[in-house]
Design an enzyme around this catalytic site. Sequence first.
Site, PDB file in Angstrom:
ATOM      1  CG  HIS A 169      -1.948  -1.056   1.230  1.00 34.58           C
ATOM      2  ND1 HIS A 169      -2.766  -1.319   0.148  1.00 34.58           N
ATOM      3  CD2 HIS A 169      -2.272  -1.974   2.190  1.00 34.58           C
ATOM      4  CE1 HIS A 169      -3.554  -2.346   0.444  1.00 34.58           C
ATOM      5  NE2 HIS A 169      -3.270  -2.761   1.659  1.00 34.58           N
ATOM      6  CG  ASP A 206      -2.632  -8.483   0.835  1.00 33.65           C
ATOM      7  OD1 ASP A 206      -1.883  -8.706   1.801  1.00 33.65           O
ATOM      8  OD2 ASP A 206      -3.700  -7.843   0.929  1.00 33.65           O
ATOM      9  CG  HIS A 208      -6.396  -5.413   1.713  1.00 30.34           C
ATOM     10  ND1 HIS A 208      -6.066  -6.479   2.517  1.00 30.34           N
ATOM     11  CD2 HIS A 208      -7.410  -4.760   2.336  1.00 30.34           C
ATOM     12  CE1 HIS A 208      -6.839  -6.468   3.592  1.00 30.34           C
ATOM     13  NE2 HIS A 208      -7.668  -5.442   3.506  1.00 30.34           N
ATOM     14  CG  ASP A 286      -5.010 -10.123   3.322  1.00 27.29           C
ATOM     15  OD1 ASP A 286      -4.649 -10.934   2.445  1.00 27.29           O
ATOM     16  OD2 ASP A 286      -4.839  -8.894   3.221  1.00 27.29           O
TER      17      ASP A 286
END
Length: 310
Positions: A169, A206, A208, A286
Amino acid sequence: MSTVPGNPSSISSSTSTTDAETLRRRRILSSKLYFDVPLSKVPIIYSSSYDIGFLGLEKLHPFDSSKWGRICRFLILDGVLEKNRIVEPLEASKDDLLVVHSESYLNCLKTSLNVASIIEVPPVALLPNFLVQLKVLYPFRKQVGGTILAAKLAKERGWAINVGGGFHHCCAGKGGGFCVYADISLCIHYAFIRLNISRVMIIDLDAHQGNGHEMDFSNDRRVYILDMYNPGIYPFDFEARRYIDQKVEVVSGTTTDEYLAKLDEALKVAGRMFDPELVVYNAGTDILDGDPLGSLKEPNIALLFLLLSF
């Protein structure tokens, strides 16, 4: 004979870009993060410094900041890995980080409030910054060193794993989502210069979206990005999504069979579209069933940060 002078702003911009690239190259070549690793070591990189724990503050965020140590302890206990064969990385220095990050961004990390915002743990804002540097940012910088070294080991051994890292991120000028430093972008820039690599594929699994590396390589055709993510959760970065070469969206509740079928097809397409010299595989736990962050339902997929060289 008359001549038409060049556009001064264009010349200035070109010179500035050249100077920046020259400085980046010099920093990469002078870095100590690449070092020779004896063959007695396996290409698995970890340091006990990776784990973040201070007064229980790490428990205020659902991200598990001690999972890296537990992974290694499990592998050692299970007889898969010997502790003395793990590679210990160096901490990324300021000069190392400046290969991607701006001076202003690194300076903003000297304010605890800014770090608290990035890692999404508000009480950190109340701590003296020297403690934040020691207990939060130092572990992140060690993981950055591990990711960068992993590319070198992957080139030499064919594969390498950094048990930490994968801070997807964070981009050059902005952190977020528990990601302070752009280790993936740094790793790739080091590989361009030190390993003479010109084609890198990022496979980001991931849950995200990896908006950080997407912004950093938005106009770089040397990097192909396959991102498989849940569009209904953080970061909702619609601008960064424009820079994904191969976007695979998986909604909340996706089952293992559905997920693996989509992944299998995506990898086949990626293989036809791009011929990488290095693959950076970023995978977060995740996506697993029960994880509070990803909202997916894959119960049996083991994931680490992995680099492969071809």
